[in-house]
Design an enzyme around this catalytic site. Structure first.
Site, PDB file in Angstrom:
ATOM      1  CG  ASP A 137      -2.052  -1.029   1.038  1.00 51.83           C
ATOM      2  OD1 ASP A 137      -2.497  -1.227  -0.105  1.00 51.83           O
ATOM      3  OD2 ASP A 137      -2.455  -1.642   2.045  1.00 51.83           O
ATOM      4  CG  HIS A 197      -2.277  -6.458  -0.487  1.00 46.88           C
ATOM      5  ND1 HIS A 197      -1.381  -5.566   0.071  1.00 46.88           N
ATOM      6  CD2 HIS A 197      -3.375  -5.716  -0.797  1.00 46.88           C
ATOM      7  CE1 HIS A 197      -1.905  -4.368   0.094  1.00 46.88           C
ATOM      8  NE2 HIS A 197      -3.115  -4.415  -0.426  1.00 46.88           N
TER       9      HIS A 197
HETATM   10  C1  SIN Z   1      -6.327  -3.123  -0.930  1.00 43.84           C
HETATM   11  O1  SIN Z   1      -5.394  -3.124  -1.725  1.00 43.84           O
HETATM   12  O2  SIN Z   1      -6.258  -2.599   0.167  1.00 43.84           O
HETATM   13  C2  SIN Z   1      -7.613  -3.848  -1.311  1.00 43.84           C
HETATM   14  C3  SIN Z   1      -7.534  -5.272  -0.907  1.00 43.84           C
HETATM   15  C4  SIN Z   1      -8.860  -5.972  -1.113  1.00 43.84           C
HETATM   16  O3  SIN Z   1      -9.836  -5.351  -1.532  1.00 43.84           O
HETATM   17  O4  SIN Z   1      -8.916  -7.164  -0.805  1.00 43.84           O
END
Ligand code: SIN
Length: 277
Positions: free
Chosen positions: A104, A250
Site C-alpha cells: 500500500d 497483496h
Molecule cells: C487493498 O489493496 O487494500 C484492497 C484489498 C482488497 O480489496 O482485498
C-alpha cells in the site's frame, strides 16, 4: 513462543494466520495487544472473523499500532473520518482497488506500516479473495549474486503508475506522490531483509538503462508473484485482514462482477525504508 490470550492458526507454512479469541470492538488489554502484534510480526498478515466494527472501533484498534494514514487522493466517503478508505465494487465498477500486486502507497516517502481491512459484505456468489506474498521469503530465495547486486539498488515508486489513478479524473486537491526506496529494505522491527518492489507502484531502478531496469523489475515481480510465497484469504462478512506492508504485498481478485463487495480500510503510518540495520 506460544500465545496465552489468543489462538493462532496458520494458513500456510509461509505466510498468514487466523486469530481467534479476541473481540476487536472493545478495549484490548496490553498483554493481548502484544500477542496480536507478535502474531503479525511472525505471520506477516493476520485474519479475524466476525468483527462487526463501527468506523470508530476500527480506527481505535488501528490507532493502537500507530498514527492513522490519510490516503493522498482516494475519495473520502466519511467526511468526519478521512482515515477510512472505502473499498467498494459493484455492477457499476470499471475497476477495483488493489487488483495489481502492490504494497500500500509504497509511493509515499514514508509508506504505511500496515493496513487493516474489514470486509463488511462479500460478493453474493463467491469470489473476491485476497492473496498476500511473503517478501522476506521472496528475498531469501534469490541467489547470493543477485542479493549482492540488489544491495546497492534503489527504485522509484510512483502513484501515477497505479491503474486506479490513470483513469480517474484529477482534481486540484489530489496529490500524486513519488519516492525512491531501497530495493531491499530491512524491517525496522524484525531486522529481516525483504524485497521491496511491486508491480503496482515501482517504475524503475535508479542508475540502470531503461531496458535493464524493465527486465530486472519484471524478473523480480514475477519471482515474488509465484504462489509458493503466498497465502490466499477467503473472506466472509465482517472478516478483517491486517497486513504488514513492510514485508508483504497483496492482490485483490476481481472475479465476482457484477456482484457487490464492500469494506473499510484503516492504514497505519510507517517510516522511511532503509537498506540495512
Ligand atoms: C487493498 O489493496 O487494500 C484492497 C484489498 C482488497 O480489496 O482485498
Amino acid at each position: 513462543m506460544s500465545y496465552e490470550t489468543i489462538d493462532v492458526r496458520k494458513l500456510t507454512p509461509t505466510i498468514g494466520a487466523e486469530i481467534s479469541g479476541v473481540d476487536l470492538s472493545g478495549q484490548i488489554g496490553n498483554r493481548q495487544f502484544e500477542e496480536i502484534h507478535r502474531a503479525l510480526m511472525e505471520n506477516l498478515v493476520i485474519f479475524f472473523r466476525d468483527q462487526d466494527l463501527t468506523v470508530e472501533q476500527q480506527k481505535s484498534f488501528g490507532s493502537r499500532f500507530g498514527k492513522l494514514h490519510i490516503h493522498p487522493n482516494a475519495p473520502k466517503m466519511f467526511p468526519d473520518h478521512p482515515e477510512i478508505l472505502t473499498i467498494k465494487a459493484d455492477a457499476a465498477s470499471k475497476r477495483v482497488a488493489g487488483e495489481v500486486w502492490h504494497s500500500d502507497v509504497s509511493c509515499d516517502e514514508e509508506p504505511p506500516m500496515g493496513s487493516i481491512l474489514l470486509i463488511k459484505e462479500v460478493p453474493a456468489n463467491g469470489g473476491g479473495d485476497t492473496s498476500f506474498a511473503n517478501m522476506y521469503a521472496a528475498y531469501d530465495a534469490l541467489s547470493d549474486t543477485m542479493k549482492r547486486f540488489l544491495a546497492g539498488c534503489t527504485a522509484v515508486h510512483a502513484s501515477l503508475k497505479s491503474a486506479n489513478h490513470q483513469y480517474r479524473d484529477k482534481t486540484a486537491d489530489m496529490r500524486f506522490p513519488e519516492a525512491e526506496h531501497p530495493v531491499v529494505r530491512t524491517h525496522p522491527e524484525t531486522g529481516r531483509k525483504a524485497l521491496f518492489v511491486n508491480r503496482g507502484f515501482t517504475t524503475r531502478i535508479v542508475g540502470l538503462e531503461a531496458f535493464e531496469s524493465d527486465a530486472l523489475l519484471e524478473m523480480l515481480f514475477r519471482h515474488a508473484e509465484q504462489s509458493r510465497f503466498h497465502c490466499r484469504f477467503k473472506w466472509r462478512d465482517n472478516s478483517i485482514a491486517f497486513w504488514d506492508n513492510r514485508a508483504t504485498m497483496h492482490q485483490a481478485m476481481w472475479d465476482y462482477y457484477p456482484e457487490r463487495r464492500y469494506g473499510h480500510r484503516v492504514t497505519v503510518c510507517g517510516d522511511r525504508p532503509f537498506p540495512r540495520a
